[in-house]
Design an enzyme around this catalytic site. Sequence first.
Site, PDB file in Angstrom:
ATOM      1  N   GLY A 531       0.804  -1.121   0.064  1.00 42.13           N
ATOM      2  CA  GLY A 531      -0.110   0.129   0.175  1.00 42.13           C
ATOM      3  C   GLY A 531       0.854   1.345   0.019  1.00 42.13           C
ATOM      4  N   GLY A 534      -0.088   8.602   2.409  1.00 41.55           N
ATOM      5  CA  GLY A 534       0.582  10.178   2.628  1.00 41.55           C
ATOM      6  C   GLY A 534       1.674   9.898   3.367  1.00 41.55           C
ATOM      7  N   GLY A 536       4.123   7.488   3.182  1.00 39.51           N
ATOM      8  CA  GLY A 536       5.133   6.594   2.482  1.00 39.51           C
ATOM      9  C   GLY A 536       4.193   5.326   1.981  1.00 39.51           C
ATOM     10  N   LYS A 537       5.331   4.278   1.929  1.00 42.08           N
ATOM     11  CA  LYS A 537       4.802   3.032   1.378  1.00 42.08           C
ATOM     12  C   LYS A 537       4.536   2.174   2.370  1.00 42.08           C
ATOM     13  CE  LYS A 537       6.855   3.352  -3.001  1.00 42.08           C
ATOM     14  NZ  LYS A 537       7.954   2.852  -4.188  1.00 42.08           N
ATOM     15  N   VAL A 538       3.704   1.129   2.203  1.00 42.60           N
ATOM     16  CA  VAL A 538       3.461   0.000   3.264  1.00 42.60           C
ATOM     17  C   VAL A 538       4.054  -1.178   2.644  1.00 42.60           C
ATOM     18  CG1 VAL A 538       2.065  -1.089   4.692  1.00 42.60           C
ATOM     19  CG2 VAL A 538       1.472   1.380   4.324  1.00 42.60           C
ATOM     20  N   ASP A 648     -10.319  10.119  10.789  1.00 42.22           N
ATOM     21  CA  ASP A 648     -10.230   9.580   9.347  1.00 42.22           C
ATOM     22  C   ASP A 648     -10.662   8.299   9.309  1.00 42.22           C
ATOM     23  OD1 ASP A 648      -9.490  10.111   6.907  1.00 42.22           O
ATOM     24  OD2 ASP A 648      -7.303   9.533   7.020  1.00 42.22           O
TER      25      ASP A 648
END
Length: 866
Positions: A531, A534, A536-538, A648
């Site tokens: 994934g 906002g 960064g990458k997972v 969120d």
Amino acid sequence: MHSNSCCVLFLVCIYIVFNVIHAQPVPGPTKILLSCGNQKGGNDADGRKWEPDSKYLVNADKSVESKAETQDSSLPSDVPYMTARIFNAETSYKFSVNGSSRIFLRLHFYPSPYPNLNISNSYFSVKAGGVTLLNNFSAATTALALSQAYIIKEYTLAPSDLNDLSLTFKPSDKYSSSFAFVNGIEVIETPEMFDDNTGMVGFAGGDSSVTVEATKASMETMYRLNVGGQFIPPTNDSAGLMRSWYDDTAYIFGASSGVTNKANTTIRVGGLAVILAPLDVYSTARTMGPDPNINKNYNLTWVFEVDANFTYLVRFHFCDYLYQKVNQRVFEIFINNQTASDTLDVIALAEGANQPMSKDFAVHVNGKQDNNEIWVALHPNVGVKPEFYDAMMNGLEIFKLGDGKANLAGPNPELSDLMRKQQEHNNKKFAEGKSYTSAIIGGAAGGAAAFGIAAAIIFVSQNRKRRHPGNHSMSSWLPLHGHSQTSSTTISGRSHGSTAISSDAASNCRYFSLAEIKQATKNFDESNVIGVGGFGKVYKGVIDGDTKVAIKRSNPSSEQGVNEFQTEIEMLSQLRHRHLVSLIGFCEEGNEMALIYDYMGKGTLREHLYNKNKVTLSWKQRLEICIGAAKGLHYLHTGAKYTIIHRDVKTTNILVDDKWVAKVSDFGLSKTGPNMNQGHVSTVVKGSFGYLDPEYFRRQQLTEKSDVYSFGVVLFEVLCARPALNPSLPKEQVSLADHAMRCQRNGTLEEIIDPHLKGKVKPECLKKFAETAEKCLSDHGTDRPSMGDVLWNIECMLQLESDSSGSQHSRVPSGSNEGSVQNMDHISLMAMHRNTLSLGSEHDVTEQSEDNPDDIFSQIVSQKGR
Ligand SMILES: *[C@@H]1O[C@H](CO)[C@@H](O)[C@H](O)[C@H]1NC(C)=O
Ligand SMILES: *[C@@H]1O[C@H](CO)[C@@H](O)[C@H](O)[C@H]1NC(C)=O
């Protein structure tokens, strides 16, 4: 003098000026709102009308009109922010005003990308009349430091005897490609509201020995607080002055924040007090608390960051509506450790109870001694033996006074390394011809806050330091309001360490070295990416041989940033719940930051709703997932030490593990309210489009009901299997919330539900589900159910569905092997319900009585019986 006469005289002067102005039939006081670079003008979200700016320009040919390339979700309205006037050379506006009036001037800046302009190159000065308001000003840097999308600078200009006010923008000549810009300008005439004998604090002999002629001073508004009250938007200000009044909680020093209270008597706001502040300010206050022994031993203290080497006017607003007599409550006021007043008795000064009054002091903030801060402290005066040992305040304003050279400009805030990197990243993107988001944390952070007084984000570590009086190494700034609430509120009231992560948090979760993380992810191999957010990458990864984890790696030029990283660690390490994604640990080494979570094998709820490649979820599975998520949120709202607002809630933040247990994730935007005793927290707007509570958006007041709203959108998403926002649909269908609510009202909801569900949901269950979702989407937070009620309702629906489907499963159908745990949850849920009933805030209680979950339950039970 601290005497009544002085104050009264001053009010009388105001009254006269006010009346003189109002007695003149033509022309009325000038009130100009300009939407710059906008040829048509337009109304803002509050219905205020903004006109085009071109006719006020002296030399229009030196400027161009431009439109912002991106729209940050935190902008309160398109007008005036989405258009700008860009100045490539010195350019002036001219306004005709009454030379004997004081003038409020507000400048609105939205430092977003504009076509072919790198906003980071914009440095400029602004002068009004002879006063320098801004010098070498970078709106981009200021916004970045504030973590706000837009900035409002407010000034009040002294009467000038001139009937023309010129406002000049000049690009800085330090940089060749520099330009100036502005999005909105407000020019509002006001009666004089300052005093000629404002006593200077810190001069022996008392307040009358050195005074400031405030009527001759132009000022910049630094802070304006409704102490003990809520945010007051410009449209609710008094006398049409359109000031914003912010909540004071963010500025309270230390754990002793006193108590807030509200008048239940009638406040007598006479002709003059009307101008000084709206009734709301005078009818709420913060006092020290009921215990005289405690009050004797502490100072009720607020701390404000300001620019050094300026003089400030500190205005206190008072109205005592609790006591009736002189000498019931007498207190001392200290400003920067010096006595400003030693016997302040509001009832004596105001000549009665329920009477508003204000009191001004001036203080010079010396760069060396005062550490760029103004400390305001109140303490009961025990010496004069008042009936009660207490102190109070209703409102506070801090204005910066122009220095000798008629200058109000301070330096741009200093950026942290991380922010500097963000700025470099933006510059690079610009050079490559790519659009970049404005330099905002989370991309959607926003600027409800502010007179953009120079103010910067406070990382948790810096904030801790700041809270130690006398620490001189602090170089960051306090944003005007709701300062970095995402981080600071999580630590307020705890002991302060000096590292970024609190020891609490550190002891609750594991520290990973960068080498371990690299090994777990095969050196951040792209094939492990599951994934991108906002932040960064997972990545997925494996630790300790066989434990699967998800690793969220911060991009060093991340737009979400350190702040949210730390918030998440602080939050998650405190919270353990079956329906919250667990944080296993974190890594912080050099520029690398990463968070390590439980791996959620089945991914996000969203992908199971409308990803064509996946097996569709049954209705019961959907209900179970909603129940799990609701439990997680209910726990956040009521189960932890503080009320935690997720901020969120959306289907991509509801994850599902291998056993189909739903868990709420992503606390990067979460916020705690210290007990939420005011029922809300004022804050910058964050969140995701399509899910954002319109009330929160409008009023910048966050309550747990904002999460309930977002959860309502999730419920409709689950029912209709379509995204919250789908721009490819016809306009009226783009927003799921709007579309579903319209269908629900028209009785056509069945037409838009997921075709896979047709005929598979019992009608009464569908009805209940839609009604629950509808309630969640109520316009006003107070009309929405609590998360506990929502949970209760969905559990009832599941029961309803399960009962019909035979006895293979007692309560819980497919997938979930919760068994007795589920039953236990159910009992504790009821217990929690009782708690909500007794502990809930005022509106919770009223709402419960109208919409008692037990009633709903018994309705369903009796339906079954029929
Ligand atoms: C309150 O503040 C004043 C001024 O800084 C200080 O002298 C006094 O000791 C403080 N009192 C307490 C109880 O902290
Ligand atoms: C304030 O003034 C002092 C000495 O007058 C100077 O050393 C210091 O740099 C100044 N600070 C700022 C921020 O201008």
